[in-house]
Scaffold this motif. Structure first.
Motif, PDB file in Angstrom:
ATOM      1  N   ALA A   1      -5.317  21.881  19.930  1.00  0.00           N
ATOM      2  CA  ALA A   1      -4.713  22.271  18.660  1.00  0.00           C
ATOM      3  C   ALA A   1      -3.697  21.224  18.214  1.00  0.00           C
ATOM      4  N   LEU A   2      -3.799  20.809  16.948  1.00  0.00           N
ATOM      5  CA  LEU A   2      -2.860  19.851  16.379  1.00  0.00           C
ATOM      6  C   LEU A   2      -1.903  20.536  15.403  1.00  0.00           C
ATOM      7  N   SER A   3      -2.117  21.835  15.198  1.00  0.00           N
ATOM      8  CA  SER A   3      -1.291  22.607  14.271  1.00  0.00           C
ATOM      9  C   SER A   3      -1.368  24.076  14.649  1.00  0.00           C
ATOM     10  N   SER A   4      -0.540  24.884  14.005  1.00  0.00           N
ATOM     11  CA  SER A   4      -0.585  26.327  14.275  1.00  0.00           C
ATOM     12  C   SER A   4      -1.919  26.915  13.813  1.00  0.00           C
ATOM     13  N   LYS A   5      -2.454  26.369  12.710  1.00  0.00           N
ATOM     14  CA  LYS A   5      -3.771  26.825  12.232  1.00  0.00           C
ATOM     15  C   LYS A   5      -4.856  26.481  13.248  1.00  0.00           C
ATOM     16  N   GLY A   6      -4.749  25.273  13.783  1.00  0.00           N
ATOM     17  CA  GLY A   6      -5.720  24.852  14.789  1.00  0.00           C
ATOM     18  C   GLY A   6      -5.663  25.753  16.006  1.00  0.00           C
ATOM     19  N   SER A   7      -4.444  26.058  16.448  1.00  0.00           N
ATOM     20  CA  SER A   7      -4.253  26.927  17.611  1.00  0.00           C
ATOM     21  C   SER A   7      -4.825  28.315  17.359  1.00  0.00           C
ATOM     22  N   ASN A   8      -4.570  28.847  16.165  1.00  0.00           N
ATOM     23  CA  ASN A   8      -5.055  30.186  15.846  1.00  0.00           C
ATOM     24  C   ASN A   8      -6.576  30.217  15.713  1.00  0.00           C
ATOM     25  N   THR A   9      -7.151  29.138  15.191  1.00  0.00           N
ATOM     26  CA  THR A   9      -8.616  29.055  15.072  1.00  0.00           C
ATOM     27  C   THR A   9      -9.253  29.064  16.453  1.00  0.00           C
ATOM     28  N   ILE A  10      -8.667  28.305  17.375  1.00  0.00           N
ATOM     29  CA  ILE A  10      -9.173  28.251  18.750  1.00  0.00           C
ATOM     30  C   ILE A  10      -9.103  29.633  19.400  1.00  0.00           C
ATOM     31  N   THR A  11      -8.019  30.352  19.141  1.00  0.00           N
ATOM     32  CA  THR A  11      -7.836  31.689  19.710  1.00  0.00           C
ATOM     33  C   THR A  11      -8.770  32.712  19.068  1.00  0.00           C
ATOM     34  N   VAL A  12      -8.799  32.730  17.726  1.00  0.00           N
ATOM     35  CA  VAL A  12      -9.611  33.708  16.990  1.00  0.00           C
ATOM     36  C   VAL A  12     -11.101  33.555  17.308  1.00  0.00           C
ATOM     37  N   CYS A  13     -11.582  32.324  17.362  1.00  0.00           N
ATOM     38  CA  CYS A  13     -13.013  32.074  17.625  1.00  0.00           C
ATOM     39  C   CYS A  13     -13.303  31.881  19.107  1.00  0.00           C
ATOM     40  N   GLU A  14     -12.265  31.958  19.930  1.00  0.00           N
ATOM     41  CA  GLU A  14     -12.395  31.799  21.387  1.00  0.00           C
ATOM     42  C   GLU A  14     -13.139  30.511  21.730  1.00  0.00           C
ATOM     43  N   LEU A  15     -12.706  29.407  21.133  1.00  0.00           N
ATOM     44  CA  LEU A  15     -13.385  28.128  21.337  1.00  0.00           C
ATOM     45  C   LEU A  15     -13.271  27.617  22.766  1.00  0.00           C
ATOM     46  N   PHE A  16     -12.311  28.148  23.520  1.00  0.00           N
ATOM     47  CA  PHE A  16     -12.184  27.765  24.935  1.00  0.00           C
ATOM     48  C   PHE A  16     -13.409  28.187  25.734  1.00  0.00           C
ATOM     49  N   ARG A  17     -14.216  29.073  25.164  1.00  0.00           N
ATOM     50  CA  ARG A  17     -15.429  29.538  25.855  1.00  0.00           C
ATOM     51  C   ARG A  17     -16.402  28.382  26.080  1.00  0.00           C
ATOM     52  N   LEU A  18     -16.350  27.364  25.227  1.00  0.00           N
ATOM     53  CA  LEU A  18     -17.314  26.274  25.289  1.00  0.00           C
ATOM     54  C   LEU A  18     -17.126  25.394  26.516  1.00  0.00           C
TER      55      LEU A  18
END
Length: 204
Positions: A143-160
């Motif tokens: 995440a490079l921003s709060s939006k980026g962080s929230n997108t990663i959390t909301v879409c659970e991108l860490f799953r990849l």
């Protein structure tokens, strides 16, 4: 290449008329009568998004089950935005499912926004993805921003990262088994016996 959609889909006059007559709430979105319009939307947005998911940026498949038309602002909450061009983007089914109907607005709205200040995640039509999220090795999201962080959390991108690790283990196991088969083919009787024992262990 731009990291956001510059030109949203433009409905034809006949499509607008058809939607006006046949659409009353978000549940109508799944009616087969809208399949042609949805195909047109997908065909238009694929090149605009370089055929990549608007959230994880992975390549989209071409089977209908491999790509979803994502409603950035959930259509269940804002039914009137179901066919709003700037609310539509393409995503992979996994990101669409993970995001689901989670709230992504800071406050209630009446009209569709002309910017993304009220949006808590990266908006495919307004935000520069690369300024909000950095992707390492195709599966690690920084995440490079709060939006980026929230997108990663909301879409659970860490799953990849987990998906990538499982794929590597599968490939590694396949290669090892292939090497073992080659060894068996060229082995003498004693070596063959040992190799068969090892292979049986791996199969179990």
């Amino acid at each position: 290449m731009s990291s956001f959609i510059k030109d949203p889909y433009k409905f034809t006059i006949s499509e607008k008329d058809f939607i006006k007559v046949n659409f009353s709430n978000h549940l109508d979105w799944d009616k087969p009568i809208f399949n042609t319009i949805k195909t047109n939307i997908r065909d238009y947005l694929r090149p605009k998004q370089a055929n990549k998911c608007c959230y994880c940026k992975r390549e989209l498949g071409y089977d209908i089950k491999d790509v979803d038309i994502e409603h950035i602002i959930p259509k269940s909450e804002y039914s009137n935005f179901s066919f709003e061009p700037k609310n539509l983007a393409l995503s992979c089914p996994a990101c669409n499912t993970k995001k689901g109907e989670k709230k992504i607005l800071n406050k209630k709205i009446v009209r569709y926004p002309t910017h993304s200040k009220n949006c808590t995640i990266v908006h495919a039509h307004y935000d520069n993805y690369n300024e909000n999220i950095l992707i390492h090795n195709g599966c690690v999201f920084e995440a490079l921003s709060s939006k980026g962080s929230n997108t990663i959390t909301v879409c659970e991108l860490f799953r990849l990262k987990v998906v990538e690790q499982k794929a590597k283990v599968k490939i590694s196991t396949k290669n090892k088994n292939s090497q073992l088969v080659n060894l068996i083919m060229s082995a003498d009787q004693e070596e063959l016996k040992n190799a068969m024992v090892e292979l049986m262990k791996r199969i179990k």
